[in-house]
Design an enzyme around this catalytic site. Structure first.
Site, short mmCIF file in Angstrom:
data_model
loop_
_atom_site.label_atom_id
_atom_site.label_comp_id
_atom_site.label_asym_id
_atom_site.label_seq_id
_atom_site.Cartn_x
_atom_site.Cartn_y
_atom_site.Cartn_z
N PHE A 80 84.79 -14.13 -27.77
CA PHE A 80 84.91 -14.95 -26.55
C PHE A 80 85.53 -16.29 -26.93
O PHE A 80 85.74 -16.60 -28.09
CB PHE A 80 83.54 -15.14 -25.89
CG PHE A 80 82.55 -15.93 -26.71
CD1 PHE A 80 82.33 -17.28 -26.47
CD2 PHE A 80 81.82 -15.32 -27.71
CE1 PHE A 80 81.42 -18.00 -27.22
CE2 PHE A 80 80.90 -16.02 -28.48
CZ PHE A 80 80.70 -17.37 -28.23
N GLY A 81 85.84 -17.07 -25.91
CA GLY A 81 86.37 -18.41 -26.16
C GLY A 81 87.69 -18.38 -26.91
O GLY A 81 88.63 -17.67 -26.55
N SER A 135 70.82 -21.60 -23.63
CA SER A 135 72.25 -21.52 -23.33
C SER A 135 72.49 -20.84 -21.99
O SER A 135 71.66 -20.04 -21.53
CB SER A 135 72.98 -20.74 -24.43
OG SER A 135 74.36 -20.65 -24.14
N ASP A 193 75.40 -25.71 -30.31
CA ASP A 193 76.56 -26.45 -29.84
C ASP A 193 77.66 -26.21 -30.86
O ASP A 193 77.44 -26.42 -32.06
CB ASP A 193 76.29 -27.94 -29.67
CG ASP A 193 77.35 -28.58 -28.76
OD1 ASP A 193 77.42 -28.20 -27.58
OD2 ASP A 193 78.11 -29.43 -29.25
N HIS A 218 80.70 -19.16 -38.14
CA HIS A 218 80.00 -20.44 -38.15
C HIS A 218 78.58 -20.30 -37.62
O HIS A 218 77.64 -20.87 -38.16
CB HIS A 218 80.78 -21.46 -37.33
CG HIS A 218 81.21 -20.97 -35.98
ND1 HIS A 218 81.91 -19.80 -35.79
CD2 HIS A 218 81.04 -21.50 -34.72
CE1 HIS A 218 82.15 -19.62 -34.50
NE2 HIS A 218 81.63 -20.64 -33.84
#
Length: 214
Positions: free
Chosen positions: A163-164, A13, A74, A199
């Site tokens: 994050f994100g 990554s 992913d 997740h």
């Protein structure tokens, strides 16, 4: 299912937040790991249309470049009212004209799309975070592990951790968003724990239970 017989791997990554979470998860298991970013590997084009395809592309690229087993992730946010968007294009929604990523902009884009779809009530804003881990060996063998967590899209964003899209994702059964949770609460997991929340932690739990010797 092939077992992983080395404690030296590459985290495939270039995403700093993702690298940090994966290293937090594998560190207690005694792994020595460097990321594709640290090793200056080129980022492969993610041309897949599923999380599994893109995870495999990234893991195989790092395994080939390093000669070591490589673990990729992913992941993305799948929103029911948006027909599954942004899905595998979750990171793309944050891309700016100068090539950087602006997740505040991306979260606003999600909210605008939900409002346009008439999804203003919590029960209309159901979503899930999906993570697919891929473990790839230099000989081309791969194993895949999928984790999902159900929740809703909250607005306005809450919290500065993670994050994100973390500040707008409220997991089912919680009053807080991922952005309001500590790293330990969100993705902390170790062998023997019955449950994992995020997740990524759920996918990692499956990876540990299937590919590592107890």
């Amino acid at each position: 299912m092939r077992k992983l017989d080395t404690k030296t791997i590459v985290v495939a990554s270039h995403n700093a937040g993702k690298i940090r979470e994966i290293q937090d998860l594998i560190g207690p298991l005694g792994f020595t790991a460097k990321s594709a970013a640290e090793l200056n590997f080129a980022e492969p084009d993610e041309t897949g249309t599923t999380f599994e395809e893109n995870a495999r592309i990234k893991a195989l690229a790092s395994a080939e470049a390093s000669g070591l087993p490589s673990l990729s992730d992913d992941s993305g946010l799948v929103i029911d009212a948006l027909g599954g968007d942004p899905g595998v294009y979750t990171a793309n929604w944050a891309e700016t004209e100068d090539g950087t990523r602006d997740f505040a902009m991306a979260m606003q884009k999600v909210e605008t799309a939900l409002e346009k779809a008439g999804a203003t009530k919590p029960e209309q804003r159901t979503a899930r975070f999906v993570s697919v881990l891929c473990l790839a060996w230099p000989d081309g063998h791969t194993e895949l592990f999928r984790g999902e967590v159900e929740g809703t899209v909250a607005w306005p964003p809450r919290g500065t951790a993670g994050f994100g899209y973390d500040p707008v994702f409220q997991p089912e059964g919680y009053d807080t968003t991922f952005g309001e949770m500590s790293a330990e609460e969100k993705h902390g997991w170790k062998p023997g724990d019955a449950q994992a929340l995020s997740h990524r932690a759920r996918a990692f739990k499956i990876f540990v239970e299937t590919c590592l010797d107890a």
